[in-house]
Write an enzyme that holds these catalytic residues in place. Structure first.
Site, PDB file in Angstrom:
ATOM      1  N   ARG A 179       8.565   6.059  -0.787  1.00 48.64           N
ATOM      2  CA  ARG A 179       7.464   5.230  -0.248  1.00 48.64           C
ATOM      3  C   ARG A 179       7.316   5.558   1.230  1.00 48.64           C
ATOM      4  O   ARG A 179       8.218   6.105   1.856  1.00 48.64           O
ATOM      5  CB  ARG A 179       7.783   3.732  -0.419  1.00 48.64           C
ATOM      6  CG  ARG A 179       7.715   3.237  -1.850  1.00 48.64           C
ATOM      7  CD  ARG A 179       7.671   1.721  -1.903  1.00 48.64           C
ATOM      8  NE  ARG A 179       7.747   1.199  -3.258  1.00 48.64           N
ATOM      9  CZ  ARG A 179       6.694   1.180  -4.104  1.00 48.64           C
ATOM     10  NH1 ARG A 179       5.536   1.651  -3.714  1.00 48.64           N
ATOM     11  NH2 ARG A 179       6.836   0.693  -5.326  1.00 48.64           N
ATOM     12  N   ASP A 211       0.950  -1.520 -12.091  1.00 48.45           N
ATOM     13  CA  ASP A 211       0.327  -2.821 -11.802  1.00 48.45           C
ATOM     14  C   ASP A 211      -1.150  -2.842 -12.174  1.00 48.45           C
ATOM     15  O   ASP A 211      -1.772  -3.902 -12.154  1.00 48.45           O
ATOM     16  CB  ASP A 211       0.461  -3.148 -10.312  1.00 48.45           C
ATOM     17  CG  ASP A 211       1.894  -3.036  -9.819  1.00 48.45           C
ATOM     18  OD1 ASP A 211       2.093  -2.746  -8.624  1.00 48.45           O
ATOM     19  OD2 ASP A 211       2.811  -3.214 -10.642  1.00 48.45           O
TER      20      ASP A 211
HETATM   21  O1  F6P Z   1       3.889  -1.069  -7.567  1.00 46.00           O
HETATM   22  C1  F6P Z   1       4.740  -0.868  -8.595  1.00 46.00           C
HETATM   23  C2  F6P Z   1       5.923  -1.789  -8.527  1.00 46.00           C
HETATM   24  O2  F6P Z   1       6.772  -1.553  -9.578  1.00 46.00           O
HETATM   25  C3  F6P Z   1       5.542  -3.279  -8.462  1.00 46.00           C
HETATM   26  O3  F6P Z   1       5.266  -3.824  -9.730  1.00 46.00           O
HETATM   27  C4  F6P Z   1       6.758  -3.883  -7.819  1.00 46.00           C
HETATM   28  O4  F6P Z   1       6.444  -5.066  -7.135  1.00 46.00           O
HETATM   29  C5  F6P Z   1       7.163  -2.816  -6.815  1.00 46.00           C
HETATM   30  O5  F6P Z   1       6.645  -1.603  -7.301  1.00 46.00           O
HETATM   31  C6  F6P Z   1       8.630  -2.682  -6.597  1.00 46.00           C
HETATM   32  O6  F6P Z   1       8.766  -1.870  -5.487  1.00 46.00           O
HETATM   33  P1  F6P Z   1      10.054  -0.993  -5.175  1.00 46.00           P
HETATM   34  O7  F6P Z   1       9.932   0.224  -5.993  1.00 46.00           O
HETATM   35  O8  F6P Z   1       9.902  -0.673  -3.706  1.00 46.00           O
HETATM   36  O9  F6P Z   1      11.221  -1.824  -5.487  1.00 46.00           O
END
Ligand code: F6P
Length: 442
Positions: free
Chosen positions: A152, A208
């Protein structure tokens, strides 16, 4: 309101090279099963929507699909692929689809994969590139995750374009969510500012389903399908004992699509709580207690983004996404306290499948969808389209400008027919704000 200008896709220049797929499209014309490249896909599909336009040009999408002429000479180009953001079922299907379409149909020979998201596109992070070949992507679609890795967070578009120039990349495919597409937009703008001819084409990725104007996103169907296992387990547990309460929390960030579809797919839920419909927990609890008293058990499906107004803010992640508080754990505590205070028996079983629903391989439907999105992305890029994503509109493959795809978040419309189906299936009140009751419950 979406206007015609919002749907115009940027191109790098005229298509003057005969496409190797020219034979496939030469004699075709628009039918209910095919849209010719010279045609357009209307945005509005009802009389009321069209009438509301008055004399204005009806907005329309550029159709997806192979062209008779293309912009890039396949033999001379180099292509890059990057996967960004959270995992999603189908990422490997898209990578494989891109590589096979580029090589077997366009004869592109030089394809590289960038490791670990946008970080892999910044030389100083020291990630090497992966040469991608048909043999190298064999069977990868049978695995969850992404063979390229992901991350990210955004990187400096200037450093990214330096790297693309250094490697002689002519086309960059970005497979990512809303944050990654904003990054792709900055990269495309940096390329334009340098008057370079590098196409940036996105394949929207999010379990999502929160990216608008693309139909639905790949991996969403697999994810909510996987979520049904948790709902079924919670239902079995809840119906097996007195005062049984099944509580399932599901991913979805600020959108409730996964919770809605998974709940409808099992049609056992008594309540679905989503971020788009504010919940008054103090009004919800007595309703739940009544339901358990009447039926002996109840099943609650909560989207992780619901009830955030009850939770303290947790800052943001590397992509700038608001970190969510754990509403499922909060609600479990409130239910147990409420039932104890009322002297009512509560056997609550809480399930949060979390990452289980997104780390799995794509189901067959999503595998097909991923392949067709990858094919559409290759056709668009070879035709010199840029700063766009591929998607479907009224089940036609279309080109969607990135500015439109990132201008808003796709969310469940509380006035829409999906939420109406959920209200019908659960029998829950229109909303839990101070005792508003469902018409059918009158
Ligand atoms: O956007 C996809 C997702 O899986 C969401 O549903 C969830 O809130 C988020 O990513 C979790 O984020 P991370 O991968 O940073 O834990």
């Amino acid at each position: 309101m979406v206007e015609a200008a919002d749907l115009r896709v940027r191109t790098l220049g005229d298509c003057r090279i005969a496409s190797p797929l020219g034979g496939l499209v030469t004699r075709r014309g628009t039918t209910e099963h095919y849209v010719d490249e010279s045609d357009r896909v209307l945005f509005d599909d009802t009389r009321v929507m069209l009438a509301a336009r008055g004399s204005a040009e009806p907005p329309s999408f550029e159709p997806g699909g192979p062209r008779r002429e293309i912009y890039f000479d396949p033999a001379g180009i180099r292509v890059g692929i990057v996967t960004c953001g959270g995992l999603c079922p189908g990422l490997n299907d898209v990578i494989r689809g891109l590589v096979l379409e580029l090589t077997s149909h366009y004869g592109v020979r030089r394809i590289v994969g960038f490791r670990n998201g946008y970080r892999g596109l910044v030389a100083r992070h020291g990630h090497d590139v992966v040469e991608l070949t048909p043999a190298g992507v064999d069977h990868i679609n049978e695995q969850g995750g992404t063979i390229l890795g992901t991350s990210r967070g955004n990187q400096d578009p200037a450093e990214i374009v330096d790297r693309l120039d250094q490697l002689g990349v002519d086309i960059l495919f970005v497979v990512g969510g809303d944050g990654s597409m904003r990054g792709a937009q900055r990269i495309a703008r940096e390329i334009a500012a340098r008057d370079r001819r590098i196409a940036v084409v996105g394949v929207p990725k999010t379990i999502d389903n929160d990216i608008p104007f693309i139909g639905h996103s790949f991996g969403f169907q697999t994810a909510f399908g996987k979520a049904t296992e948790s709902i079924r387990a919670a239902h079995v547990e809840a119906t097996a004992q007195p005062g049984g309460i099944g509580l399932v929390q599901l991913m979805g960030r600020h959108s409730g699509f996964i919770a809605c579809y998974a709940a409808l797919a099992t049609n056992d839920a008594d309540y679905v709580l989503i971020p788009e419909v504010p919940v008054d927990v103090d009004a919800f609890l007595p309703h739940l207690r009544r339901r358990v008293a009447e039926r002996g058990h109840a099943l609650v499906v909560a989207a992780e983004g619901a009830g955030q107004e009850y939770l303290s803010r947790n800052g943001t992640d590397a992509s700038g996404n608001q970190r969510l508080g754990d509403f499922g754990v909060y609600l479990r505590g409130r239910i147990l306290d409420d039932f104890a205070a009322a002297g009512a028996e509560a056997n609550l079983k809480y399930i949060d499948p979390s990452y289980l629903i997104r780390s799995v391989p794509a189901n067959p439907y999503d595998s097909v969808y991923c392949l067709r999105l990858a094919q559409a992305a290759v056709h668009a890029a070879m035709a010199g389209r840029t700063e766009m994503v591929v998607g479907t509109w009224r089940s036609r493959f279309v080109h969607v400008p990135i500015p439109l795809a990132v201008a808003s978040r796709n969310q469940v419309d509380p006035e829409g027919d999906l939420w109406m189906s959920v209200l019908e299936a659960t029998g829950q009140p229109l909303s839990f704000t101070g005792g508003v009751r469902h018409p059918a419950a009158a």
